[in-house]
Every structure is written in C-alpha cells, then in structure tokens.
Motif scaffolding. Structure first.
Motif, short mmCIF file in Angstrom:
data_model
loop_
_atom_site.label_atom_id
_atom_site.label_comp_id
_atom_site.label_asym_id
_atom_site.label_seq_id
_atom_site.Cartn_x
_atom_site.Cartn_y
_atom_site.Cartn_z
N THR A 58 -10.62 12.63 -6.56
CA THR A 58 -11.22 11.75 -5.56
C THR A 58 -10.15 11.30 -4.57
OG1 THR A 58 -12.31 9.62 -5.11
CG2 THR A 58 -11.00 9.74 -7.12
N ASN A 59 -10.52 11.23 -3.30
CA ASN A 59 -9.57 10.67 -2.33
C ASN A 59 -10.08 9.34 -1.78
OD1 ASN A 59 -11.49 11.42 -0.48
ND2 ASN A 59 -10.09 12.52 0.89
N CYS A 68 0.43 5.61 2.64
CA CYS A 68 -0.39 6.67 2.03
C CYS A 68 -1.55 7.10 2.94
CB CYS A 68 -0.93 6.16 0.71
SG CYS A 68 -1.85 7.41 -0.19
N GLY A 69 -1.70 8.39 3.10
CA GLY A 69 -2.72 8.94 4.00
C GLY A 69 -4.16 8.71 3.53
N ILE A 70 -4.37 8.44 2.24
CA ILE A 70 -5.75 8.22 1.77
C ILE A 70 -6.05 6.73 1.56
CG2 ILE A 70 -6.02 10.56 0.84
CD1 ILE A 70 -5.71 9.34 -2.01
N ARG A 71 -5.23 5.88 2.14
CA ARG A 71 -5.44 4.42 2.04
C ARG A 71 -6.84 4.06 2.58
NH1 ARG A 71 -3.81 1.50 6.63
NH2 ARG A 71 -2.74 0.00 5.32
N ALA A 72 -7.40 2.97 2.03
CA ALA A 72 -8.77 2.58 2.41
C ALA A 72 -8.91 2.43 3.92
CB ALA A 72 -9.13 1.26 1.71
N GLY A 73 -7.86 1.92 4.57
CA GLY A 73 -7.95 1.62 6.01
C GLY A 73 -7.88 2.84 6.91
N GLY A 106 -6.23 10.66 -8.70
CA GLY A 106 -7.09 10.21 -7.62
C GLY A 106 -6.68 8.87 -7.09
N GLY A 107 -7.29 8.50 -5.98
CA GLY A 107 -7.12 7.14 -5.48
C GLY A 107 -7.80 6.18 -6.45
N TYR A 304 -7.20 15.83 0.38
CA TYR A 304 -6.29 14.96 -0.41
C TYR A 304 -4.98 14.90 0.37
CZ TYR A 304 -4.72 12.58 -4.62
OH TYR A 304 -4.28 11.62 -5.52
N ASP A 305 -5.09 14.19 1.49
CA ASP A 305 -4.12 14.30 2.56
C ASP A 305 -3.18 13.09 2.52
OD1 ASP A 305 -3.02 14.99 5.04
OD2 ASP A 305 -4.59 13.94 6.15
#
Ligand code: SAM
Ligand code: FES
Length: 344
Positions: A58-59, A68-73, A106-107, A304-305
């Motif tokens: 999961t990303n 981190c590139g998959i941060r919530a924001g 995963g995140g 998953y960047d």
C-alpha cells in the motif's frame, strides 16, 4: 592514520566519537576500509547473499514525514492498495522464484486494520510454514505488534531514521517523535521479533554528530538487520529543494557498520542502486549481504514513489530476480535462497 583507524575498528568493533568522526569525514580513499569490511563479512557469511522478496502492498499513509514521496500531504501521489489475494499471489510468485522471506512493506494505512494484517499474515504463514514473514508497516502499539507476531510474523523492519531527537524533529511533523519510534523498536525486540533498524544517509540537516548518534543507538539496540540508504529528494515534498545524500558516504557507512556489527544482515539498498548504476554491487563489496528484489505487481510499482527515479519499477518479478542474481555474481558473491537468519 586512516588505516590505523580501520584496523582498530576491525579489532575492537568500536571507536571513540572523535575517531568515528575522523573516519566518517575522511577523504576519498576507502580501499582499506572496504577490504576490511569484506574480510569480516566473509568470515561470518562467506560469499552468501540473502534475498528478501519485497511486496509494497500500500502507498496510502497517514503520516507526513517531510522527506517521503508517499506522505499523506502529497496530493499528486496516485494511491493503490493490494488485496489479500494479490499479496498472496506475489508470495506464490516469489516462492516459485526461490524466495524464503517475504517483506510486506507499506505506508501507515488505516485501511489495513490489525485484524486484516493478522489475517494476511496467518494466511502466508499457513501456506509457507518454512518462510520468514517480515512486516514493515510503521509505528504501532505493543499490543498490535504482539498480535502480528502471534499470527506468524517473525521479523520487523522499522528504521529509527535518526537517533538525535532534535534532528528527528526537523524531518517529521510535531506529533511524531524519536522516542516513540525507539519505543516501538524496543517493544518489537522484547516480543521476540528479529528486528531491523537503520537510517537515511545525507537526510536534510544531518551532521556527522547525528550519524555518530545513529551508530551509538544501534550499538544499544543490537538489531539483526540494519538498512541504510542515501536520502533522495522527491519533488512533491517540503524538502524538494534539499540535495540528495551521497552514495560515497553511504558506502563508507556500510563498511563501518560491517566492522561494528560483524554478524548483522545489511542490505545493498534500492536507494543506493538509484543513485549509482552499480550502487548495489558496490554496496555488496563494501560489506552488505542482503538484496531485496521487488515482488510487487508491475502495475503498481511506479506508484510506490518514495523518491525521484526509483529503480526496478518496470521489470517483472522474474526479471528482477535474474537481474539481481547477475549483479550479485558480478560483484563476486553468490545468491542463496534460504531464509537467511542472522548468525550472531
Ligand atoms: N511506513 C513504514 C515505516 O515508516 O517504516 C515503511 C515504509 S517507509 C516509506 C520505508 C523507508 O523509506 C523509511 O524508513 C525511510 O527511511 C525510507 N525513505 C522514505 N523517503 C525516502 C527518501 N526520500 N529517500 C530515501 N529513503 C526514503
Ligand atoms: Fe529489479 Fe534489477 S533488481 S530490475
């Protein structure tokens, strides 16, 4: 002088803070350091390199780590989740390719409740009783970690990221803390997991003093695995203007870690391979003894960047396996397909 430090580190597995500083900040020539690290790695593990099949399932992430590139924001991120069936299909493919360790990473995705993680873990455990199951899903309560363990997980990867609380606060929003992260690692250890920790090299604002604090924390924790990789900038994060870390310094730290922790499982990371075309081969020659080929479905890999230009996003799992085996061989080592438990 540098050779004296290398010999001392090899003999005593430790140096003073001043000596570590000198070694970390030393100039280009790392030949002596690298060959000492390789000798120690060969004493403990011979030419064997262990495979861990990485399933990035999961990303989605509720956190907002600034790097981190998959941060919530990051509203640009295209999000995905794998179903239980898809995860099991990745394991089946990995098992056929010879993997005996599956890493589910995963995140921190609230969709994957403890019940669901336990259900997935138990299904993998039932199908592959002899395989190691590694989780890498972030900070959870001790009760949650215990539940996953009871469901069949036996390893957990959670980088401490940086041991200095002040540096940690510069990389994370206020509600995250270095103490919480360290507490998780101690809980995992007490429960009985084989634990992996680690840090990014060259993360924004990092000093040599921070790196020494990282090494000291690892000496306390005595983890089974230590994952380090260069920090790599991602354009859609608050650190988009910050430079990436250095591959050279990462390689030097891989060798220092091998000399300080002769027994440890040390991956040649994807981030290192992203900065340098032969980064993973060089990581192996510097003392690393693990590679983590990607087992995620090709359709989702690009998503998953975590950082710019991440490698291994276009290949099928079988191609990744072959590619890594060839790289390991080219570096002078041999892939083995057992679980690769730590040898203390
Ligand atoms: N959520 C889990 C956790 O927090 O441990 C696992 C996923 S997290 C994305 C995995 C690791 O990616 C982090 O521990 C961090 O060290 C690394 N990472 C994240 N962003 C990165 C970047 N920009 N450059 C290099 N490594 C990065
Ligand atoms: Fe994935 Fe090389 S390891 S393509």
């Amino acid at each position: 002088m540098k050779n004296d430090l290398v010999n001392k580190l090899r003999a005593s597995r430790d140096l003073s803070d001043d000596e570590l500083r000198e070694l970390i900040e030393s100039g280009r020539d790392d030949d002596a350091l690298r060959s000492a690290a390789d000798a120690v790695r060969r004493e403990h593990y011979g030419d064997r390199v262990f495979l861990r099949g990485l399933i990035e399932f999961t990303n989605y992430c509720k956190n907002n780590c600034y790097y981190c590139g998959i941060r919530a924001g990051n509203a640009e991120a295209v999000r995905y989740r794998l179903s239980k069936e898809e995860i099991l299909a990745c394991c089946a493919e990995g098992y056929a390719l010879g993997y005996r360790t599956f890493v589910l990473q995963g995140g921190e995705d609230p969709y994957f409740t403890d019940d669901l993680i336990c259900d997935i873990t138990a299904a993998i455990r039932k199908t592959y009783p002899e395989c190691a199951i590694t989780l890498s899903i972030g900070e959870k309560s001790r009760e949650s970690y215990q539940r996953y363990y009871d469901a069949g997980a036996n390893r957990y990867l959670l980088r401490h990221e940086t041991a200095n609380p002040l540096h940690y606060a510069k990389l994370h929003p206020e509600k995250m803390s270095s103490d919480d992260r360290k507490r998780c690692l101690w809980d995992l250890k007490e429960i009985g997991y084989q634990v992996g920790s680690g840090f990014m090299v060259g993360s924004p604002f990092q000093t040599t003093g921070d790196l020494i604090a990282d090494l000291r924390f690892l000496q306390e924790l005595q983890p089974d695995m230590i994952g380090i990789g260069p920090y790599i900038t991602h354009h859609a994060t608050p650190f988009s203007d910050m430079p990436s870390g250095s591959a050279e310094l990462t390689l030097r730290l891989v060798s220092i870690l091998r000399l300080m922790f002769p027994y440890v499982l040390l991956p040649a990371t994807t981030a290192l391979g992203t900065l340098l075309p032969d980064g993973r081969e060089r990581g192996l020659r510097a003392g690393a003894n693990v590679v983590m080929p990607n087992l995620s479905p090709t359709a989702v890999r690009r998503q998953y960047d975590l950082y710019e230009n991440k490698i291994c996003t276009g290949e099928e799992s079988a191609q990744c396996r072959q590619c890594l085996e060839a790289r390991v061989k080219a570096a002078g080592y041999r892939v083995v397909t057992d679980r690769g438990d730590v040898r203390r």
